[in-house]
Design an enzyme around this catalytic site. Structure first.
Site, PDB file in Angstrom:
ATOM      1  N   ASP A 286       0.884  -1.114  -0.040  1.00 36.65           N
ATOM      2  CA  ASP A 286      -0.157  -0.091   0.006  1.00 36.65           C
ATOM      3  C   ASP A 286       0.833   1.154  -0.024  1.00 36.65           C
ATOM      4  O   ASP A 286       1.994   0.953   0.380  1.00 36.65           O
ATOM      5  CB  ASP A 286      -0.849  -0.194   1.389  1.00 36.65           C
ATOM      6  CG  ASP A 286      -1.966  -0.869   1.171  1.00 36.65           C
ATOM      7  OD1 ASP A 286      -2.593  -1.243   0.198  1.00 36.65           O
ATOM      8  OD2 ASP A 286      -2.628  -1.234   2.469  1.00 36.65           O
TER       9      ASP A 286
ATOM     10  N   ARG B 265      -1.260  -0.420  -8.557  1.00 39.59           N
ATOM     11  CA  ARG B 265      -2.788   0.137  -8.350  1.00 39.59           C
ATOM     12  C   ARG B 265      -2.759   1.533  -8.109  1.00 39.59           C
ATOM     13  O   ARG B 265      -1.924   2.461  -7.570  1.00 39.59           O
ATOM     14  CB  ARG B 265      -3.259  -0.499  -6.819  1.00 39.59           C
ATOM     15  CG  ARG B 265      -4.568  -0.032  -6.284  1.00 39.59           C
ATOM     16  CD  ARG B 265      -4.822   0.021  -4.789  1.00 39.59           C
ATOM     17  NE  ARG B 265      -4.709  -1.346  -4.319  1.00 39.59           N
ATOM     18  CZ  ARG B 265      -4.534  -1.518  -3.082  1.00 39.59           C
ATOM     19  NH1 ARG B 265      -3.762  -0.790  -2.140  1.00 39.59           N
ATOM     20  NH2 ARG B 265      -4.441  -2.998  -2.711  1.00 39.59           N
TER      21      ARG B 265
HETATM   22  C1  LIG Z   1      -8.967  -1.054  -3.540  1.00 39.46           C
HETATM   23  C2  LIG Z   1      -8.495   0.383  -2.921  1.00 39.46           C
HETATM   24  C3  LIG Z   1      -7.227   0.671  -2.456  1.00 39.46           C
HETATM   25  C4  LIG Z   1      -6.662   2.010  -2.193  1.00 39.46           C
HETATM   26  N1  LIG Z   1      -5.494   1.742  -1.537  1.00 39.46           N
HETATM   27  C5  LIG Z   1      -5.065   3.022  -1.126  1.00 39.46           C
HETATM   28  C6  LIG Z   1      -3.484   3.135  -0.911  1.00 39.46           C
HETATM   29  O1  LIG Z   1      -2.802   2.350  -0.579  1.00 39.46           O
HETATM   30  N2  LIG Z   1      -3.097   4.479  -0.367  1.00 39.46           N
HETATM   31  C7  LIG Z   1      -4.169   5.503  -0.416  1.00 39.46           C
HETATM   32  O2  LIG Z   1      -3.375   6.657  -0.160  1.00 39.46           O
HETATM   33  N3  LIG Z   1      -5.184   5.345  -0.853  1.00 39.46           N
HETATM   34  C8  LIG Z   1      -5.714   4.323  -1.117  1.00 39.46           C
HETATM   35  N4  LIG Z   1      -7.051   3.990  -1.364  1.00 39.46           N
HETATM   36  C9  LIG Z   1      -7.939   5.340  -1.171  1.00 39.46           C
HETATM   37  C10 LIG Z   1      -8.311   6.138  -2.423  1.00 39.46           C
HETATM   38  O3  LIG Z   1      -6.736   6.899  -2.464  1.00 39.46           O
HETATM   39  C11 LIG Z   1      -9.260   7.155  -2.178  1.00 39.46           C
HETATM   40  O4  LIG Z   1      -9.006   7.872  -0.931  1.00 39.46           O
HETATM   41  C12 LIG Z   1     -10.672   6.659  -2.202  1.00 39.46           C
HETATM   42  O5  LIG Z   1     -10.701   5.580  -3.127  1.00 39.46           O
HETATM   43  C13 LIG Z   1     -11.588   7.596  -2.533  1.00 39.46           C
HETATM   44  O6  LIG Z   1     -11.740   7.995  -3.723  1.00 39.46           O
HETATM   45  P1  LIG Z   1     -12.888   7.534  -4.928  1.00 39.46           P
HETATM   46  O7  LIG Z   1     -12.199   7.775  -6.271  1.00 39.46           O
HETATM   47  O8  LIG Z   1     -13.138   6.080  -4.455  1.00 39.46           O
HETATM   48  O9  LIG Z   1     -14.087   8.228  -4.604  1.00 39.46           O
HETATM   49  P2  LIG Z   1     -14.219   9.573  -3.930  1.00 39.46           P
HETATM   50  O10 LIG Z   1     -13.361  10.710  -4.361  1.00 39.46           O
HETATM   51  O11 LIG Z   1     -14.267   9.531  -2.356  1.00 39.46           O
HETATM   52  O12 LIG Z   1     -15.706  10.124  -4.438  1.00 39.46           O
HETATM   53  C14 LIG Z   1     -15.870  10.443  -5.835  1.00 39.46           C
HETATM   54  C15 LIG Z   1     -17.352  10.059  -6.247  1.00 39.46           C
HETATM   55  O13 LIG Z   1     -17.539   8.782  -6.443  1.00 39.46           O
HETATM   56  C16 LIG Z   1     -18.693   8.435  -6.311  1.00 39.46           C
HETATM   57  N5  LIG Z   1     -18.603   7.649  -4.831  1.00 39.46           N
HETATM   58  C17 LIG Z   1     -17.604   7.239  -4.102  1.00 39.46           C
HETATM   59  N6  LIG Z   1     -17.893   6.533  -2.997  1.00 39.46           N
HETATM   60  C18 LIG Z   1     -19.145   6.112  -3.316  1.00 39.46           C
HETATM   61  C19 LIG Z   1     -20.021   5.470  -2.498  1.00 39.46           C
HETATM   62  N7  LIG Z   1     -19.640   4.673  -1.357  1.00 39.46           N
HETATM   63  N8  LIG Z   1     -21.393   5.075  -3.160  1.00 39.46           N
HETATM   64  C20 LIG Z   1     -21.586   5.811  -4.075  1.00 39.46           C
HETATM   65  N9  LIG Z   1     -20.808   6.659  -4.865  1.00 39.46           N
HETATM   66  C21 LIG Z   1     -19.687   6.755  -4.417  1.00 39.46           C
HETATM   67  C22 LIG Z   1     -19.654   9.614  -5.670  1.00 39.46           C
HETATM   68  O14 LIG Z   1     -20.151  10.331  -6.938  1.00 39.46           O
HETATM   69  C23 LIG Z   1     -18.269  10.648  -5.179  1.00 39.46           C
HETATM   70  O15 LIG Z   1     -18.568  12.108  -5.493  1.00 39.46           O
HETATM   71  C24 LIG Z   1      -7.605   2.977  -1.984  1.00 39.46           C
HETATM   72  C25 LIG Z   1      -8.959   2.853  -2.422  1.00 39.46           C
HETATM   73  C26 LIG Z   1      -9.307   1.534  -2.907  1.00 39.46           C
HETATM   74  C27 LIG Z   1     -10.622   1.641  -3.661  1.00 39.46           C
END
Ligand SMILES: Cc1cc2nc3c(=O)[nH]c(=O)nc-3n(C[C@H](O)[C@H](O)[C@H](O)COP(=O)(O)OP(=O)(O)OC[C@H]3O[C@@H](n4cnc5c(N)ncnc54)[C@H](O)[C@@H]3O)c2cc1C
Length: 283
Positions: free
Chosen positions: A109, A160
């Protein structure tokens, strides 16, 4: 701080591996792969880091014994990155040996920007010995990712790509969501064009739909990449993607050290706070 686990239940599969197994089996039964994360970060003593290594090795054996379709995700600060880089590399190598002999993939990660340099260099060194059995994460919000993505694509790294979950200052990270999305699309394009199997980690429909349409236009098959999401978020979307023939993996965290992970999820989206409150009232 001893907060009740019920608060974290929506996002964390249990406090013990045994409790997480049910969640993994359920996802696997729907054609969804998993990456198990034994929660914890910023270990300050060798004693705790040594024990973490043993716990992770047990997890790998547990995944193999239970026949789960799961890789593992680990933070290098759990293996000693706050203590010493060489010591961390030795721990990681031992973990990767166990993983390799059990046929389990290991994802490192990405943590806060204080650790990016060391995480990237440790990964590159590990990849020299363990090849495609180890992967890394890059964060689209960091300015430096423009450089890292090319370097890692150049060695066909297993990456990733995510937006980034830590609070970073503007000299290090993009703050506007539309610019982060633009950067994400650019980096995902690099990975899809230049690496064997990128992992598209997001819950964002804009980016999910963009990935589907970009790969379709470019003739990149569904078998060439996977979508990744976090446990407890957008499960119906994961299931729909899997039913449509996309590869999907859910990151399933478990363990007693859930508080920092849980806090990051709450800060990310106000809706997540409602999930927690409704879980409290339902139980
Ligand atoms: C598998 C995985 C591994 C990760 N590993 C790391 C890591 O190693 N290091 C790190 O810093 N971060 C990690 N992250 C976190 C990542 O960096 C983001 O902080 C997190 O995924 C939020 O960004 P997003 O693009 O998912 O959506 P967001 O920016 O939170 O949301 C954007 C839009 O997506 C839609 N949305 C988001 N969530 C939902 C929901 N639950 N239901 C409906 N609509 C929704 C909405 O329209 C929202 O406005 C990881 C995320 C994932 C999925």
């Amino acid at each position: 701080m001893n907060l009740p686990f019920i608060l974290a239940k929506r996002f964390v599969a249990g406090e013990e591996f045994g409790q997480a197994i049910g969640a993994v089996r359920e996802l696997n039964s729907k054609g969804i792969a998993v990456s198990l994360d034994l929660l914890g970060e910023n270990v300050k003593s060798r004693e705790v880091a040594d024990q973490t290594l043993v716990d992770y090795q047990d997890l790998i054996k547990g995944i193999a014994d239970e026949g789960l379709n799961s890789s593992i995700s680990i933070k290098l600060t759990m293996l000693g990155l706050d203590i010493d880089a060489d010591y961390t590399f030795d721990n990681l190598s031992r973990l990767l040996e166990t993983a390799k002999s059990n046929g389990i993939f290991v994802r490192i990660d990405m943590e806060g920007s204080d650790y990016t340099d060391l995480t990237v260099s440790t990964f590159k060194k590990a990849k020299e010995s363990f090849g495609s059995n180890v992967g890394i994460v890059l964060q689209a919000y960091l300015h430096r990712t423009a450089h890292d993505i090319n370097e890692l694509a150049g060695i066909n790294a297993d990456v990733r790509i995510c937006k980034g979950a830590y609070s970073e200052p503007p000299n290090l990270a993009i703050r506007s969501m539309s610019e982060i999305r633009n950067a994400y699309r650019l980096y995902a394009t690099t990975l899809l064009q230049r690496t064997s199997y990128p992992r598209i980690a997001t819950h964002d429909d804009e980016l999910i739909n963009w990935t589907k349409s970009y790969t379709n236009t470019e003739g990149i098959g569904k078998e060439r990449y996977e979508f990744q999401m976090l446990y407890g978020l957008r499960q119906p979307t994961c299931e729909m993607l899997a039913e449509d023939g996309y590869n999907v993996r859910v990151y399933v965290p478990y363990g007693t050290m859930w508080f920092p992970y849980f806090t990051r999820r709450l800060k990310e989206r106000k809706e997540n706070v409602f999930f927690v409150l409704s879980a409290m009232f339902k139980n």
